[in-house]
Design a protein around this motif. Sequence first.
Motif, PDB file in Angstrom:
ATOM      1  N   LYS A   1       0.817  -1.220   0.000  1.00 49.27           N
ATOM      2  CA  LYS A   1       0.000   0.000   0.000  1.00 49.27           C
ATOM      3  C   LYS A   1       0.852   1.272   0.000  1.00 49.27           C
ATOM      4  N   THR A   2       1.956   1.295   0.736  1.00 48.01           N
ATOM      5  CA  THR A   2       2.774   2.512   0.801  1.00 48.01           C
ATOM      6  C   THR A   2       3.428   2.792  -0.551  1.00 48.01           C
ATOM      7  N   ARG A   3       3.921   1.748  -1.211  1.00 37.82           N
ATOM      8  CA  ARG A   3       4.520   1.945  -2.535  1.00 37.82           C
ATOM      9  C   ARG A   3       3.474   2.396  -3.545  1.00 37.82           C
ATOM     10  N   GLU A   4       2.267   1.870  -3.431  1.00 35.90           N
ATOM     11  CA  GLU A   4       1.199   2.265  -4.351  1.00 35.90           C
ATOM     12  C   GLU A   4       0.819   3.731  -4.144  1.00 35.90           C
ATOM     13  N   ARG A   5       0.755   4.183  -2.889  1.00 42.08           N
ATOM     14  CA  ARG A   5       0.442   5.602  -2.630  1.00 42.08           C
ATOM     15  C   ARG A   5       1.534   6.499  -3.212  1.00 42.08           C
ATOM     16  N   ALA A   6       2.786   6.100  -3.009  1.00 43.05           N
ATOM     17  CA  ALA A   6       3.892   6.887  -3.558  1.00 43.05           C
ATOM     18  C   ALA A   6       3.814   6.929  -5.087  1.00 43.05           C
ATOM     19  N   ARG A   7       3.471   5.795  -5.706  1.00 49.71           N
ATOM     20  CA  ARG A   7       3.350   5.748  -7.165  1.00 49.71           C
ATOM     21  C   ARG A   7       2.217   6.646  -7.646  1.00 49.71           C
ATOM     22  N   GLN A   8       1.102   6.647  -6.934  1.00 46.78           N
ATOM     23  CA  GLN A   8      -0.029   7.501  -7.301  1.00 46.78           C
ATOM     24  C   GLN A   8       0.350   8.977  -7.205  1.00 46.78           C
ATOM     25  N   LYS A   9       1.126   9.335  -6.162  1.00 49.95           N
ATOM     26  CA  LYS A   9       1.589  10.728  -6.046  1.00 49.95           C
ATOM     27  C   LYS A   9       2.485  11.096  -7.220  1.00 49.95           C
ATOM     28  N   ARG A  10       3.410  10.175  -7.582  1.00 48.41           N
ATOM     29  CA  ARG A  10       4.292  10.438  -8.728  1.00 48.41           C
ATOM     30  C   ARG A  10       3.495  10.605 -10.005  1.00 48.41           C
ATOM     31  N   LEU A  11       2.493   9.751 -10.196  1.00 47.14           N
ATOM     32  CA  LEU A  11       1.653   9.861 -11.388  1.00 47.14           C
ATOM     33  C   LEU A  11       0.914  11.188 -11.434  1.00 47.14           C
TER      34      LEU A  11
END
Length: 191
Positions: A77-87
């Motif tokens: 979940k933490t990596r996915e949130r970071a990826r969503q922020k980058r996107l």
Amino acid sequence: RDRDLLERGSHAFMAHLRAYKDHKCEFIFRWRALDLGSVATGFALLKLPKIPELRGRSVDFSPHTAVRTEDIPYLDKTRERARQKRLEVQREARAMATKLAKEGAAARDAARKQKQREAQQPRKRKGKHEQIVEEWDELAREERLFKKMKRGKISKQEFERLLRKGLDDSSSGDEGDGGSRGDGRGSRGKK
């Protein structure tokens, strides 16, 4: 289902290609004969990464599924949130870039129109004799600069700079190569 698995497969594929290409036994590991599409399928890739090894090669690769790789999330979940922020940041940057490109296109159009107007205005043409005289003057200037460089009065860098300056200016004034030596004496006579 897991983006981490997709990225690991992609990294393994790139490492395999680099190792295969740089191997010392080229007669066994023939880079040109390698079927890159099959290798990519073997690493379970959904799309080929953009790497220099693949540039200029035609690769017969068609994934078996029609999944968009951008839609695959991380299970963490933490990596996915970071990826969503980058996107989100990338989307904003892309939107800003398109906005600036539109504004830049308008400015380029205005500059192009200005150049066209200037090109349409009649220019004063020089006579053939004047052109020949200017070319001889320029040749004489270059010769004087070369002689100064040979005598050690100016360095090679200074020679090239003055030569480029003369080519850029293309005016009749000869700066830096005339009769002044900087110590009050002329270039010919002594006091």
